[in-house]
Design a protein around this motif. Structure first.
Motif, mmCIF file in Angstrom:
data_model
loop_
_atom_site.group_PDB
_atom_site.id
_atom_site.type_symbol
_atom_site.label_atom_id
_atom_site.label_comp_id
_atom_site.label_asym_id
_atom_site.label_seq_id
_atom_site.Cartn_x
_atom_site.Cartn_y
_atom_site.Cartn_z
ATOM 1 N N PHE A 73 -6.859 11.932 1.164
ATOM 2 C CA PHE A 73 -6.211 12.004 -0.142
ATOM 3 C C PHE A 73 -6.305 13.404 -0.751
ATOM 4 C CE2 PHE A 73 -7.166 7.225 -0.926
ATOM 5 C CZ PHE A 73 -6.136 6.872 -0.068
ATOM 6 N N ASP A 74 -7.381 14.105 -0.456
ATOM 7 C CA ASP A 74 -7.592 15.423 -1.066
ATOM 8 C C ASP A 74 -7.186 16.576 -0.165
ATOM 9 O OD1 ASP A 74 -8.648 14.213 -3.358
ATOM 10 O OD2 ASP A 74 -10.669 14.161 -2.488
ATOM 11 N N TYR A 113 -3.561 7.173 6.775
ATOM 12 C CA TYR A 113 -4.797 7.234 5.982
ATOM 13 C C TYR A 113 -5.883 6.286 6.481
ATOM 14 C CZ TYR A 113 -1.678 9.538 2.640
ATOM 15 O OH TYR A 113 -0.772 10.379 2.046
ATOM 16 N N ARG A 156 -3.874 4.224 -4.315
ATOM 17 C CA ARG A 156 -3.930 5.683 -4.231
ATOM 18 C C ARG A 156 -3.231 6.172 -2.962
ATOM 19 N NH1 ARG A 156 -9.227 9.705 -4.343
ATOM 20 N NH2 ARG A 156 -8.031 11.626 -4.649
ATOM 21 N N ARG A 160 -0.284 8.962 -2.829
ATOM 22 C CA ARG A 160 -0.356 10.177 -1.999
ATOM 23 C C ARG A 160 0.801 10.216 -1.012
ATOM 24 N NH1 ARG A 160 -1.055 13.962 -2.894
ATOM 25 N NH2 ARG A 160 -1.974 14.861 -1.015
ATOM 26 N N THR A 164 3.608 13.148 -0.662
ATOM 27 C CA THR A 164 3.851 13.839 0.608
ATOM 28 C C THR A 164 5.313 13.754 1.001
ATOM 29 O OG1 THR A 164 1.589 13.406 1.365
ATOM 30 C CG2 THR A 164 3.229 13.912 3.054
#
Length: 400
Positions: A73-74, A113, A156, A160, A164
Motif C-alpha cells: 500500500f505504501d 496485494y 484500502r 490503492r 494505481t
C-alpha cells in the motif's frame, strides 16, 4: 456498475490459503461496501484483452506480463508505478521488433496485494504469529496487532488499486497503445465483492485477467470454482509436479468451449525441470485441440538463498528456463506465447547477475521486495534482449 458479493466461503467448496478473519461480521460489512462501489475495470476491457490473448493463442501475437511480486500500500507511488510501466513498455518494444509480432502488455499491478504462504504462521525467538499474507490481509511487522487479518485492508486495497489504475490510464493515454492489469485471485472475499453482472456475463472487475496459483488450483476447490464462473480471461500456474491429466482437467473446467484467449497456462517449472516436464504437457494439450496461451514464469522455480540469507534468484537460471521453454515449443512446433516476470523498474539488488552485475554479496543493499526477489530494470532488459534473440530465431525458422 455495482453488484453484490458472491456466496460466502461457508457455502462454497473448500478454499485454500484464506486468512483466518477474526470478525466475520466486519468482513461481511466491508465486502458489502466494496460490492456497492464502482468496478475497477470494465467488462469491455476484459473482452478486449481476451481478444488480444486469442491472437497470442493462435500465434499472431506475444504477451509480456510483469510487476511486483507483492504490491504494498505504501510502495506504489507514481514514480515507482511509472518506472515499472516504462520498463514493461521498453521490453515489449525490443521483443516486438525482433519477433515481428505485437506484444500484449499486462502489469502485475493494481491488485497484487496478497500472497499465498507455505506455512500459516511464523515463529521468531519462540513467538509464533500468523504469516504475512500481503497488505490486503495483514501487516509485515512482527506484532500480534500487525499480523492479525484485518477486513478493512480489503477496502484500502480497493482504494490503492483505483489510484494505481488512474496512474496507468494516464500513462497509457500519453503514450498510446493498450495496457492491462492482472493479479492472483487469492483472497476470495475481495474477488467476489468486485464481481459484477454485465450483458455478456459475469466478470471479476478487480482486474482484466486473474490467475490461480500453484497452491490453490485444486480441481474441487473454491478458487477454480470461482474463475470457472467468470468471463474474464483467466490463467493457471503449472509447476513441475503438474501432469497432462491436470492440464486437460483444467481445460475442461475453465475452457469447455475451447475458446482461444480464455485460458493461459503459466509454466513455472524451474530451469532444472522445464525440459523434462513441459514437453508432455504441451504435447497432450495441443493434441486435445485446446488453443491455450503458453507463458513461461522463469522466476518461481529458481529461488535460492543468498549468503545473507535473503531469498534471491540468479539471472543465469532465469534465462536458462526461458531458453528451455523455447526449446520445447520449437521442438513441438507450438507457439511460445510469452513470459511472466517479477520485476521492478528501479535498481533493486534482489536478483544476482546481469549486464550491470549484482553480486551475491550485494543482495541486501537494496532489498525492497515485500516477498520474493524481483529483477531490476537492467536485468529485465537483459531478459528482453534474450527474448528478442529467441523470437528472431523462431521467426527465421531456426531452432533456439
Amino acid at each position: 456498475m455495482t453488484g453484490t458479493p458472491m456466496s460466502s466461503l461457508a457455502a462454497d467448496p473448500p478454499a485454500a490459503q484464506q486468512p483466518d478473519w477474526p470478525d466475520p461480521a466486519a468482513l461481511r460489512a466491508v465486502a458489502d461496501d466494496l460490492a456497492a462501489r464502482p468496478a475497477l475495470v470494465t467488462a469491455a476491457e476484459c473482452d478486449r484483452l481476451r481478444a488480444r490473448l486469442a491472437e497470442v493463442a493462435c500465434g499472431a501475437a506475444l504477451t509480456l506480463q510483469g510487476g511486483d511480486c507483492a504490491e504494498t500500500f505504501d510502495g506504489g507511488g507514481p514514480e515507482r508505478i511509472g518506472a515499472a510501466y516504462r520498463t514493461i513498455r521498453q521490453m515489449s518494444a525490443v521483443v516486438s521488433e525482433a519477433a515481428g509480432l505485437p506484444v500484449v502488455q499486462l502489469g502485475r499491478m493494481a491488485g497484487q496485494y496478497a500472497k499465498p504462504r507455505s506455512r500459516p504462521d511464523e515463529t521468531r525467538d519462540g513467538v509464533t504469529l500468523p504469516a504475512y499474507r500481503g497488505d490486503l490481509v495483514n501487516g509485515e511487522a512482527f506484532t500480534l496487532e500487525s499480523r492479525t487479518p484485518a477486513p478493512q485492508r480489503l477496502r484500502r486495497g480497493y482504494d490503492r488499486a483505483a489510484g494505481t489504475l488512474e496512474i496507468l490510464r494516464g500513462l497509457t493515454a500519453q503514450r498510446g497503445g493498450e495496457f492491462f492489469t492482472a493479479h492472483e485471485a487469492l483472497v476470495l472475499e475481495y474477488e467476489r465483492a468486485l464481481t459484477r453482472q454485465a450483458p455478456s456475463g459475469t466478470y471479476d472487475l478487480s482486474a482484466h485477467l486473474v490467475w490461480i496459483g500453484e497452491r490453490t488450483r485444486q480441481l474441487d476447490g473454491a478458487h477454480l470454482d470461482f474463475v470457472s464462473r467468470i468471463r474474464n480471461p483467466v490463467a493457471v500456474k503449472l509447476g513441475p509436479t503438474s501432469t497432462p491429466d491436470d492440464a486437460l482437467a483444467l481445460i475442461d473446467l475453465l475452457d469447455p468451449d475451447r475458446e482461444p484467449g480464455r485460458l493461459t497456462f503459466i509454466a513455472r517449472m524451474g530451469a532444472r525441470s522445464v525440459r523434462e516436464v513441459l514437453p508432455d504437457l504441451v504435447a497432450k494439450v495441443t493434441a486435445s485441440g485446446a488453443r491455450v496461451v503458453w507463458v513461461c514464469d522463469p522466476m518461481h522455480g529458481n529461488t535460492v538463498s543468498a549468503p545473507s540469507g535473503h531469498k534471491t534468484r540468479w539471472l543465469i537460471d532465469i534465462l536458462d528456463e526461458v531458453r528451455g521453454f523455447f526449446e520445447v515449443h520449437r521442438a513441438l512446433g507450438t507457439h511460445p506465447g510469452g513470459v511472466h516476470l517479477e520485476l521492478s523498474g528501479e535498481h533493486v539488488t534482489e536478483c544476482v547477475g546481469g549486464t550491470y552485475e549484482v553480486l551475491p554479496a550485494q543482495v541486501p543493499d537494496r532489498y525492497e521486495t515485500a516477498c520474493d526477489p524481483r529483477l531490476n530494470r537492467g536485468q529485465a532488459l537483459d531478459v528482453a534482449f534474450e527474448l528478442a534473440e529467441l523470437y528472431a530465431e523462431v521467426r527465421a525458422g531456426r531452432r533456439p
